[in-house]
Design a protein around this motif. Structure first.
Motif, PDB file in Angstrom:
ATOM      1  N   LYS A  83       0.811  -1.216   0.000  1.00  0.00           N
ATOM      2  CA  LYS A  83       0.000   0.000   0.000  1.00  0.00           C
ATOM      3  C   LYS A  83       0.844   1.266   0.000  1.00  0.00           C
ATOM      4  O   LYS A  83       0.548   2.235  -0.720  1.00  0.00           O
ATOM      5  CB  LYS A  83      -0.939  -0.011   1.200  1.00  0.00           C
ATOM      6  N   PHE A  91       1.821  -7.922  -6.028  1.00  0.00           N
ATOM      7  CA  PHE A  91       0.925  -6.877  -5.541  1.00  0.00           C
ATOM      8  C   PHE A  91       0.277  -7.359  -4.248  1.00  0.00           C
ATOM      9  O   PHE A  91      -0.585  -8.245  -4.262  1.00  0.00           O
ATOM     10  CB  PHE A  91      -0.114  -6.544  -6.611  1.00  0.00           C
ATOM     11  N   TYR A  92       0.750  -6.790  -3.146  1.00  0.00           N
ATOM     12  CA  TYR A  92       0.332  -7.240  -1.821  1.00  0.00           C
ATOM     13  C   TYR A  92      -0.490  -6.152  -1.135  1.00  0.00           C
ATOM     14  O   TYR A  92       0.027  -5.091  -0.784  1.00  0.00           O
ATOM     15  CB  TYR A  92       1.564  -7.579  -0.976  1.00  0.00           C
ATOM     16  N   VAL A  99      -2.630  -4.251  -2.471  1.00  0.00           N
ATOM     17  CA  VAL A  99      -2.837  -3.109  -3.364  1.00  0.00           C
ATOM     18  C   VAL A  99      -3.256  -3.646  -4.729  1.00  0.00           C
ATOM     19  O   VAL A  99      -2.787  -4.711  -5.167  1.00  0.00           O
ATOM     20  CB  VAL A  99      -1.564  -2.245  -3.473  1.00  0.00           C
ATOM     21  N   ASP A 100      -4.136  -2.930  -5.392  1.00  0.00           N
ATOM     22  CA  ASP A 100      -4.604  -3.344  -6.709  1.00  0.00           C
ATOM     23  C   ASP A 100      -3.558  -3.003  -7.761  1.00  0.00           C
ATOM     24  O   ASP A 100      -3.007  -1.891  -7.755  1.00  0.00           O
ATOM     25  CB  ASP A 100      -5.923  -2.637  -7.041  1.00  0.00           C
ATOM     26  N   PRO A 101      -3.246  -3.933  -8.670  1.00  0.00           N
ATOM     27  CA  PRO A 101      -2.260  -3.636  -9.723  1.00  0.00           C
ATOM     28  C   PRO A 101      -2.586  -2.380 -10.517  1.00  0.00           C
ATOM     29  O   PRO A 101      -1.679  -1.641 -10.920  1.00  0.00           O
ATOM     30  CB  PRO A 101      -2.304  -4.888 -10.610  1.00  0.00           C
ATOM     31  N   SER A 102      -3.872  -2.117 -10.749  1.00  0.00           N
ATOM     32  CA  SER A 102      -4.256  -0.928 -11.516  1.00  0.00           C
ATOM     33  C   SER A 102      -3.958   0.350 -10.745  1.00  0.00           C
ATOM     34  O   SER A 102      -3.696   1.406 -11.351  1.00  0.00           O
ATOM     35  CB  SER A 102      -5.743  -0.989 -11.889  1.00  0.00           C
ATOM     36  N   ASP A 103      -3.993   0.293  -9.401  1.00  0.00           N
ATOM     37  CA  ASP A 103      -3.635   1.464  -8.601  1.00  0.00           C
ATOM     38  C   ASP A 103      -2.152   1.777  -8.735  1.00  0.00           C
ATOM     39  O   ASP A 103      -1.749   2.946  -8.739  1.00  0.00           O
ATOM     40  CB  ASP A 103      -3.980   1.228  -7.126  1.00  0.00           C
ATOM     41  N   ASP A 163      -0.915 -11.270  -8.104  1.00  0.00           N
ATOM     42  CA  ASP A 163      -1.877 -10.486  -7.339  1.00  0.00           C
ATOM     43  C   ASP A 163      -2.238 -11.284  -6.089  1.00  0.00           C
ATOM     44  O   ASP A 163      -2.823 -12.369  -6.180  1.00  0.00           O
ATOM     45  CB  ASP A 163      -3.126 -10.219  -8.189  1.00  0.00           C
ATOM     46  N   ASN A 179      -4.324 -10.551  -3.749  1.00  0.00           N
ATOM     47  CA  ASN A 179      -5.586 -10.122  -3.165  1.00  0.00           C
ATOM     48  C   ASN A 179      -6.711 -11.131  -3.345  1.00  0.00           C
ATOM     49  O   ASN A 179      -7.884 -10.811  -3.151  1.00  0.00           O
ATOM     50  CB  ASN A 179      -6.002  -8.772  -3.773  1.00  0.00           C
ATOM     51  N   ASP A 180      -6.362 -12.366  -3.718  1.00  0.00           N
ATOM     52  CA  ASP A 180      -7.355 -13.423  -3.906  1.00  0.00           C
ATOM     53  C   ASP A 180      -7.793 -13.950  -2.537  1.00  0.00           C
ATOM     54  O   ASP A 180      -7.017 -14.590  -1.823  1.00  0.00           O
ATOM     55  CB  ASP A 180      -6.756 -14.548  -4.745  1.00  0.00           C
TER      56      ASP A 180
END
Length: 263
Positions: free
Chosen positions: A78, A108-109, A111-115, A157, A159-160
């Protein structure tokens, strides 16, 4: 046995394959620690920067550690973009990646990759501060471009919600190991393919013109293919220097086993 090397202003880091870039305050004792431990368990030597006293610029020892790594894992969390130090690491890593001399694996921990790619959310807040506090607007633009470039690499990612952190770490470790193995033996695979092709041509030549000299040439090529395949296996086994030394001593005593067959 711990096999990670850490940064120090007075020492040269041990030989390592993987450099891990991360925001220390967020993931040093959690995700990054778990990932580093998993990599160590499969005999991958990592470089983890444990220096918490940071100045404005990353030291030459850290730059060298990035340059010497075969693969870099970038743990985007983040508040990763809050750190100028992390952003400078990222720029150096991407410089190595562009020369195709280093593999880059973004993670990506939290946090969204697109962010990360579009600098939204906490990344937008971080850059608002950088734009206000930094006099070097070119560097800030360089950081932005680096985040876009890094986020476009194939990565992980985390965030799964259907997978545990343990499962994700194990999958990343397997991916890193496979990528390193391919990189470590790619030169040998090319040599083996060429030598095997040469052996086939020599075999055809020998059967058309049967001479002792032609047989010797063919056998020499076959022996070289065996040696290259042995070296390939040794690299994949990640044998330690003492084990390699032991093998070399045995090979010196067993030279007769490698003589060409008598005619």
């Amino acid at each position: 046995m711990a096999r990670s090397s850490s940064s120090s202003s007075n020492t040269t880091p041990q030989k390592h394959e993987v450099f891990i870039s991360f925001r220390s305050e967020e993931t040093r004792k959690t995700f990054t620690s778990h990932l580093n431990g998993a990599l160590e368990r499969v005999d991958i030597i990592t470089y983890v920067d444990k220096n918490l006293e940071r100045g404005d610029e990353i030291p030459t020892t850290l730059v060298r550690a990035i340059e010497e790594a075969k693969l870099s894992v970038i743990v985007f969390s983040k508040n990763y973009a809050d750190s100028k130090w992390c952003l400078d690491e990222l720029v150096k890593i991407l410089e190595r990646g562009r020369t195709k001399r280093q593999i880059i694996v973004p993670v990506f921990y939290g946090v969204d990759p697109s962010d990360v790619r579009n600098q939204r959310g906490s990344y937008a807040e971080a850059f608002a501060k950088h734009e206000t506090n930094s006099e070097d607007k070119t560097k800030v633009r360089e950081w932005r471009n680096a985040l876009v470039e890094a986020a476009n690499y194939s990565g992980w990612d985390c965030n799964d919600v259907n997978r545990t952190e343990f499962e994700i770490v194990e999958e990343i470790t397997k991916d890193v190991l496979e990528k390193l193995d391919r990189a470590n033996v790619s030169d040998l695979d090319r040599q083996i393919a060429k030598m095997e092709q040469l052996a086939r041509l020599q075999d055809q030549f020998y059967h058309s013109i049967i001479t002792v000299e032609n047989l010797k040439n063919r056998n020499a090529t076959i022996q070289r293919v065996r040696e290259l395949k042995m070296e390939r296996s040794i690299r994949l086994l990640r044998l330690t220097p003492d084990m390699l030394s032991y093998m070399n001593q045995n090979n010196d005593n067993d030279d007769d086993d490698y003589l060409f067959p008598s005619f």
